[in-house]
Design a protein around this motif. Sequence first.
Motif, mmCIF file in Angstrom:
data_model
loop_
_atom_site.group_PDB
_atom_site.id
_atom_site.type_symbol
_atom_site.label_atom_id
_atom_site.label_comp_id
_atom_site.label_asym_id
_atom_site.label_seq_id
_atom_site.Cartn_x
_atom_site.Cartn_y
_atom_site.Cartn_z
ATOM 1 N N ARG A 122 0.769 -1.206 0.006
ATOM 2 C CA ARG A 122 0.117 -0.028 0.013
ATOM 3 C C ARG A 122 1.085 1.126 0.004
ATOM 4 O O ARG A 122 0.588 2.161 -0.741
ATOM 5 C CB ARG A 122 -0.910 -0.105 1.366
ATOM 6 C CG ARG A 122 -2.024 1.229 1.124
ATOM 7 C CD ARG A 122 -3.282 0.849 2.208
ATOM 8 N NE ARG A 122 -2.405 0.768 3.279
ATOM 9 C CZ ARG A 122 -2.942 1.662 4.461
ATOM 10 N NH1 ARG A 122 -3.934 2.693 4.281
ATOM 11 N NH2 ARG A 122 -2.374 1.727 5.479
ATOM 12 N N ASP A 123 1.997 1.331 0.797
ATOM 13 C CA ASP A 123 2.819 2.220 0.861
ATOM 14 C C ASP A 123 3.567 2.697 -0.617
ATOM 15 O O ASP A 123 3.559 3.803 -0.991
ATOM 16 C CB ASP A 123 3.989 2.132 1.771
ATOM 17 C CG ASP A 123 3.422 1.948 3.403
ATOM 18 O OD1 ASP A 123 2.252 2.862 3.529
ATOM 19 O OD2 ASP A 123 4.036 1.188 4.022
ATOM 20 N N LEU A 125 2.246 1.817 -3.586
ATOM 21 C CA LEU A 125 1.136 2.290 -4.481
ATOM 22 C C LEU A 125 0.736 3.695 -4.168
ATOM 23 O O LEU A 125 0.503 4.544 -4.873
ATOM 24 C CB LEU A 125 -0.032 1.340 -4.488
ATOM 25 C CG LEU A 125 0.092 -0.126 -4.920
ATOM 26 C CD1 LEU A 125 -0.979 -0.972 -4.778
ATOM 27 C CD2 LEU A 125 0.755 -0.121 -6.388
ATOM 28 N N ALA A 126 0.839 4.297 -3.036
ATOM 29 C CA ALA A 126 0.385 5.537 -2.509
ATOM 30 C C ALA A 126 1.295 6.490 -3.128
ATOM 31 O O ALA A 126 1.123 7.826 -3.159
ATOM 32 C CB ALA A 126 0.255 5.445 -1.017
ATOM 33 N N ASP A 132 -7.880 5.889 -2.097
ATOM 34 C CA ASP A 132 -7.637 5.147 -0.826
ATOM 35 C C ASP A 132 -7.472 3.751 -0.873
ATOM 36 O O ASP A 132 -8.534 2.971 -1.415
ATOM 37 C CB ASP A 132 -8.866 5.695 0.163
ATOM 38 C CG ASP A 132 -8.705 5.115 1.537
ATOM 39 O OD1 ASP A 132 -7.803 4.555 1.709
ATOM 40 O OD2 ASP A 132 -9.528 5.698 2.361
ATOM 41 N N LEU A 133 -6.462 3.282 -0.452
ATOM 42 C CA LEU A 133 -6.169 1.766 -0.778
ATOM 43 C C LEU A 133 -6.236 1.319 0.696
ATOM 44 O O LEU A 133 -5.565 0.037 0.797
ATOM 45 C CB LEU A 133 -4.817 1.694 -1.348
ATOM 46 C CG LEU A 133 -4.768 1.922 -2.667
ATOM 47 C CD1 LEU A 133 -3.381 1.920 -3.490
ATOM 48 C CD2 LEU A 133 -5.602 1.311 -3.644
ATOM 49 N N HIS A 134 -6.874 1.893 1.768
ATOM 50 C CA HIS A 134 -6.969 1.419 3.021
ATOM 51 C C HIS A 134 -7.883 0.031 3.035
ATOM 52 O O HIS A 134 -8.657 -0.028 2.226
ATOM 53 C CB HIS A 134 -7.395 2.253 4.057
ATOM 54 C CG HIS A 134 -7.233 1.954 5.545
ATOM 55 N ND1 HIS A 134 -8.088 0.962 5.946
ATOM 56 C CD2 HIS A 134 -6.331 2.035 6.464
ATOM 57 C CE1 HIS A 134 -7.671 0.619 7.514
ATOM 58 N NE2 HIS A 134 -6.575 1.292 7.635
ATOM 59 N N PRO A 135 -7.450 -1.209 3.721
ATOM 60 C CA PRO A 135 -8.114 -2.347 3.777
ATOM 61 C C PRO A 135 -9.739 -2.082 3.888
ATOM 62 O O PRO A 135 -10.618 -3.094 3.576
ATOM 63 C CB PRO A 135 -7.409 -3.158 4.479
ATOM 64 C CG PRO A 135 -6.330 -2.864 4.689
ATOM 65 C CD PRO A 135 -6.318 -1.047 4.587
ATOM 66 N N ALA A 157 -7.647 -5.976 -5.446
ATOM 67 C CA ALA A 157 -7.290 -6.284 -4.311
ATOM 68 C C ALA A 157 -7.335 -7.849 -4.267
ATOM 69 O O ALA A 157 -8.761 -8.144 -4.169
ATOM 70 C CB ALA A 157 -8.136 -5.428 -3.145
ATOM 71 N N ALA A 162 -4.594 -5.679 2.117
ATOM 72 C CA ALA A 162 -3.867 -4.705 1.536
ATOM 73 C C ALA A 162 -2.397 -4.953 1.298
ATOM 74 O O ALA A 162 -1.508 -4.196 0.929
ATOM 75 C CB ALA A 162 -3.707 -3.004 1.982
ATOM 76 N N ASP A 163 -2.147 -6.389 1.142
ATOM 77 C CA ASP A 163 -0.758 -6.807 1.208
ATOM 78 C C ASP A 163 -0.567 -7.587 -0.104
ATOM 79 O O ASP A 163 0.176 -8.337 -0.288
ATOM 80 C CB ASP A 163 -0.383 -7.567 2.306
ATOM 81 C CG ASP A 163 -1.081 -8.762 2.763
ATOM 82 O OD1 ASP A 163 -2.125 -9.144 1.991
ATOM 83 O OD2 ASP A 163 -0.862 -9.549 3.528
ATOM 84 N N VAL A 165 -1.874 -7.322 -3.985
ATOM 85 C CA VAL A 165 -2.622 -6.681 -5.219
ATOM 86 C C VAL A 165 -2.060 -6.789 -6.579
ATOM 87 O O VAL A 165 -1.037 -7.024 -7.022
ATOM 88 C CB VAL A 165 -2.427 -4.962 -4.870
ATOM 89 C CG1 VAL A 165 -2.986 -4.066 -5.912
ATOM 90 C CG2 VAL A 165 -2.991 -4.553 -3.798
#
Length: 194
Positions: A122-123, A125-126, A132-135, A157, A162-163, A165
Amino acid sequence: MAELLRTHPLEGWRTAFERLPDTVRIAVEPFVAMVDVRLGTVGAEASAALGVDLPTAPNTWVPAGTGRAVWLGPDEWLLSSTTETPEELEARVRAAVVGLGGSATDVSAQRIGLRLTGARVRDVLAKGCSIDLHPRVFGRGSSAQTALGQAGVVLLALSDAADDVLVLVRSSFAGYLADWLLDAALEFTSTPND
């Protein structure tokens, strides 16, 4: 006559991907058959003909046989298969939807899949994606069409944490995105003692 060997456009990046730590892993997905489906009305008849309930909620995907069915728009889906050839998948899907006023187009060569796994996905991709990719909002079964760096992508996802993708990117942008992802993952590759 010499036989032509099919090589993946990202073959040259495999070694660099393999050097990444477990916190951010990038793997090149094998080629899969993909068909773009356009269909105005989705109901029991379409589901029975296709053998899958197409997702009707925006930005979602569902398992579909050996592949996936991804919502791309109110009347558009991306269907994939790991066991059918592109021609077989297109013919099967076309036969199922043409009588319902739909269409099916082989787009297998259009996109390349990159699978990102690890605690820092997620970090990474951000760094280049504004959604917002929060789970709690982007868990398993979610999808998004967005920009990652300067490339248009479809994100899927594959886990609720979120681990995991899957990133689908146009083949012509695959090299750019591979370089971009390696650069974005750089800060997560060093250990505290480095």
